[in-house]
Motif scaffolding. Structure first.
Motif, short mmCIF file in Angstrom:
data_model
loop_
_atom_site.label_atom_id
_atom_site.label_comp_id
_atom_site.label_asym_id
_atom_site.label_seq_id
_atom_site.Cartn_x
_atom_site.Cartn_y
_atom_site.Cartn_z
N ASP A 4 1.07 -0.87 -0.41
CA ASP A 4 0.19 0.13 -0.01
C ASP A 4 1.04 1.84 -0.17
O ASP A 4 0.22 2.31 -0.39
CB ASP A 4 -0.88 -0.50 1.23
CG ASP A 4 -1.69 -0.96 0.98
OD1 ASP A 4 -2.24 -1.72 -0.06
OD2 ASP A 4 -2.87 -0.98 2.06
N LEU A 41 -6.48 -1.17 -9.53
CA LEU A 41 -7.28 -0.33 -8.26
C LEU A 41 -8.88 -0.07 -8.95
O LEU A 41 -8.93 0.18 -9.59
CB LEU A 41 -6.33 -0.13 -7.36
CG LEU A 41 -5.28 -0.37 -6.72
CD1 LEU A 41 -4.85 0.74 -5.69
CD2 LEU A 41 -5.28 -1.69 -5.53
N ILE A 65 -11.42 1.72 -3.55
CA ILE A 65 -10.04 1.35 -2.83
C ILE A 65 -8.90 2.08 -2.98
O ILE A 65 -8.54 2.47 -1.88
CB ILE A 65 -9.46 -1.04 -3.45
CG1 ILE A 65 -10.45 -1.89 -3.14
CG2 ILE A 65 -8.16 -0.90 -3.07
CD1 ILE A 65 -10.07 -2.78 -4.20
N LYS A 88 -9.90 4.86 -0.84
CA LYS A 88 -9.50 3.94 1.25
C LYS A 88 -8.40 4.10 0.77
O LYS A 88 -7.94 4.80 2.08
CB LYS A 88 -10.10 2.76 1.26
CG LYS A 88 -9.74 1.72 2.69
CD LYS A 88 -10.66 0.48 2.83
CE LYS A 88 -10.66 1.07 3.96
NZ LYS A 88 -9.43 -0.19 4.56
N LYS A 89 -6.85 3.77 0.33
CA LYS A 89 -5.61 3.46 1.33
C LYS A 89 -5.02 4.71 0.66
O LYS A 89 -4.48 4.92 1.61
CB LYS A 89 -5.09 2.53 -0.15
CG LYS A 89 -5.29 0.88 -0.67
CD LYS A 89 -4.73 0.19 -1.35
CE LYS A 89 -4.83 -1.02 -1.90
NZ LYS A 89 -4.87 -2.40 -0.65
#
Length: 291
Positions: A170, A200, A204, A207-208
């Motif tokens: 990440d 991605l 997602i 969020k990361k």
């Protein structure tokens, strides 16, 4: 045109310290600005609390503001130092600094080969010439930005950086996204396209990114555009509509809306409050001052 992000540019001439000075051998100090120094000839050492770096011709030294450091010349040296304010540097330069300053409170160095060293020296000479020019215009800002960015890219490409063992998964993805945003913030960049390039989904990626940076990718792009617009408003006389387009907004109305929402005043009001004087922020030392 204002002096922009540069506070002073200093050339230093051949100089050595006598060994009998003992503890005075290292000229220890700190300053409120950041510093980028290119050694053109000779050699010596730069030190901080935890470091002692040997430097010679072709070395670039990056010194963060507030870092207590010293230097000593062991072979008569010449060089060129640029003192600048990180908060006022252009957007892509800010990303390059984020990459270089992987650890706070330390010196960073890069050794350039002959070709890159000549390229860096030419860029710094161009930067120095524009910064000292009494006939400055908006093109001067762009020339200084390009020259400074060139030197930082050369530094970034050649820097000796200890690999970050956590720069996987990440964290690596977020770093790559930050790099892409800083490089392309002034284009019609979309979070969908960025997410697709990193295989991605948008949700997602959001969020990361939000967990690592504290804001969503979209808000980060908007914030970056607003900050760059503020720099252009204070450091140049470019038309507001031109600045709106230059930083990546597709319409002036959208730019005004986001600027007022973020800053609390219109771009014109902010410019009137923050337009810099055309005079130097600090007096530059005379050429060939001792270091």
């Amino acid at each position: 045109m204002a002096k922009g992000f540069i506070t002073s540019i200093e050339r230093f001439k051949p100089h050595t310290f006598q060994a009998e000075q003992g503890e005075g051998l290292f000229m220890s100090h700190s300053h409120e600005y950041d510093e980028l120094t290119l050694i053109l000839g000779g050699g010596g050492y730069y030190s901080s609390y935890e470091q002692n770096i040997k430097v010679s011709a072709g070395d670039l030294i990056l010194i963060p503001s507030g870092l207590h450091h010293g230097f000593v010349c062991t072979e008569p040296w010449t060089g060129l130092s640029v003192h600048f304010l990180y908060a006022k540097v252009p957007a892509f330069c800010q990303y390059l600094f984020l990459s270089a300053y992987q650890k706070p409170h330390r010196l960073w160095s890069a050794h350039l080969d002959e070709g890159d060293s000549q390229w860096a020296e030419m860029s710094l000479i161009r930067l120095e010439r524009e910064w000292h020019s009494e006939e400055r215009g908006d093109y001067s800002y762009d020339l200084m930005r390009i020259a400074f960015e060139t030197v930082l890219l050369l530094f970034h490409r050649n820097a000796t950086v200890t690999p970050d063992t956590e720069a996987h998964g990440d964290k690596r993805i977020v770093q790559e996204v930050l790099k892409e945003i800083h490089r392309n913030y002034n284009t019609p960049i979309t979070i969908h396209d960025i997410a697709t390039r990193h295989y991605l989904s948008e949700s997602i990626l959001r969020k990361k990114f939000s967990e690592a940076v504290g804001v969503s990718p979209k808000q980060y792009v908007i914030n970056l555009r607003i900050e760059e617009a503020k720099r252009l408003l204070s450091q140049t006389s470019k038309a507001i509509e031109f600045i709106s387009s230059e930083v990546g907004f597709t319409s002036s109305s959208r730019f005004y809306e986001q600027f007022v929402k973020s800053v609390g005043v219109t771009p014109l009001e902010w410019r009137k409050q923050n337009q810099q004087s055309a005079k130097p922020l600090t007096s530059a030392p005379p050429p060939n001052s001792p270091r």
